[in-house]
Design a protein around this motif. Sequence first.
Motif, short mmCIF file in Angstrom:
data_model
loop_
_atom_site.label_atom_id
_atom_site.label_comp_id
_atom_site.label_asym_id
_atom_site.label_seq_id
_atom_site.Cartn_x
_atom_site.Cartn_y
_atom_site.Cartn_z
N GLY A 140 19.09 5.73 95.75
CA GLY A 140 17.56 5.51 95.27
C GLY A 140 17.15 6.24 94.32
O GLY A 140 16.21 7.16 94.16
N LEU A 141 18.13 6.26 93.09
CA LEU A 141 17.94 7.05 91.86
C LEU A 141 16.64 6.38 91.17
O LEU A 141 16.53 5.51 90.78
N ASN A 142 15.63 7.66 90.81
CA ASN A 142 14.46 7.49 89.96
C ASN A 142 14.51 8.66 89.12
O ASN A 142 14.53 9.77 89.54
N VAL A 143 14.86 8.03 87.61
CA VAL A 143 14.84 9.22 86.67
C VAL A 143 14.40 8.64 85.51
O VAL A 143 14.75 7.23 84.92
N VAL B 71 17.86 17.30 87.76
CA VAL B 71 18.75 17.78 88.72
C VAL B 71 19.09 16.70 89.76
O VAL B 71 18.41 16.17 90.66
N LEU B 72 20.41 16.38 89.68
CA LEU B 72 21.05 15.27 90.59
C LEU B 72 21.94 15.66 91.81
O LEU B 72 22.66 16.61 91.52
N TRP B 73 21.78 15.15 92.90
CA TRP B 73 22.45 15.67 94.18
C TRP B 73 22.65 14.44 95.12
O TRP B 73 21.30 13.97 95.46
N LYS B 74 23.70 14.23 95.65
CA LYS B 74 23.73 13.31 96.60
C LYS B 74 23.04 11.91 96.25
O LYS B 74 22.62 11.09 96.78
N GLY B 75 23.31 11.62 94.78
CA GLY B 75 23.00 10.11 94.09
C GLY B 75 21.34 10.14 94.04
O GLY B 75 20.87 9.09 93.61
N ARG B 76 20.67 11.03 94.13
CA ARG B 76 19.19 11.08 93.86
C ARG B 76 18.84 12.35 93.10
O ARG B 76 19.46 13.33 92.84
N ILE B 77 17.72 12.26 92.75
CA ILE B 77 17.06 13.19 91.80
C ILE B 77 16.41 14.38 92.66
O ILE B 77 15.37 14.01 93.36
N VAL B 78 16.69 15.54 92.63
CA VAL B 78 16.09 16.37 93.26
C VAL B 78 14.81 16.84 92.86
O VAL B 78 13.74 16.90 93.58
N GLN B 79 14.85 16.97 91.57
CA GLN B 79 13.44 17.59 90.75
C GLN B 79 13.71 17.22 89.26
O GLN B 79 14.94 17.35 88.62
#
Length: 301
Positions: free
Chosen positions: A72-75, A263-271
């Motif tokens: 569910g990557l949104n960037v 910042v990417l972690w576990k396939g998603r953007i944290v912030q």
Amino acid sequence: MTTGRGLLHREMGDDAGGIGADAETKALLDAAHEYSLHEGQPGFKEKNPGDFWSIECVDVYKSFGRKPILNGLNVGIPEGMITVILGPSGTGKSVVIKHLIGLLFPDYGDIIVHGDSVPNLTTSQLLQMRQKFGILFQDGALFGSMNIFDNVAFPLRQNTDMPEDEIAEVVNQRLAEVGMGHAGVLMPNELSGGMRKRAGFARALVTEPEIVIFDEPDSGLDPVRTALLCELIVKMHAQHGGTYVVVTHDIASLHQIGQYISVLWKGRIVQAGARKDMFESDNPFVRQFINRRLEGPLGMD
């Protein structure tokens, strides 16, 4: 819903976290990944995304077999800035790069480059789109059988009808810009790691790309040479402009070059946000990772 190489879904929500997926599915994912929530990117509300973002990843999912990589990557990558995509090793950074240039396609979601949906491009359109990019790979990815001049000239000879005298002028200029003006006759195995990176950088810039991607530019370099390469990245961006995307886990590089940070972690953007905002983040994962703290959600697993 559009079908192409992947399933595409591009409904714009009220914020960056609302792009795409089914609300119930998102709620379950958000509950499972407490620190993996995308906390918003300046621009989605205030601007037409096509005017602000050079590249958008919209609700991108990618798995290899049963192993989810992008979740569910949104960037968004802002136009004309140096963006650092930062994250621990094994969190999907290289997979993101391959999606941006169309070497991989999402199982679900969309990749948009300057307004064009990459998974929906034809083969010829995809090849044309890739010419927007220059890429500096981890090891420089130089051809071992060619000298440095021919390595840097390769994209021009491959993708343009430029005559050899003009190619020589451009190649020599790029080599001079990266501090390798007298290295054209050398072979890759005669160069140090830092020099190979510089030669790869010259090749990435030789076609004057609109977007330059750096895949772990610090890999294999000591701290001093990493700092020198980062200084060169900043210098070349100031000189040539364009959108630079630096994918790394190196915090020192982040301090030196990052104008916008995701910042990417576990396939998603944290912030994601401007450098100042990210260094002042209240997010537990971002705070731990950027400040190299032992305590926090990131462990040895």
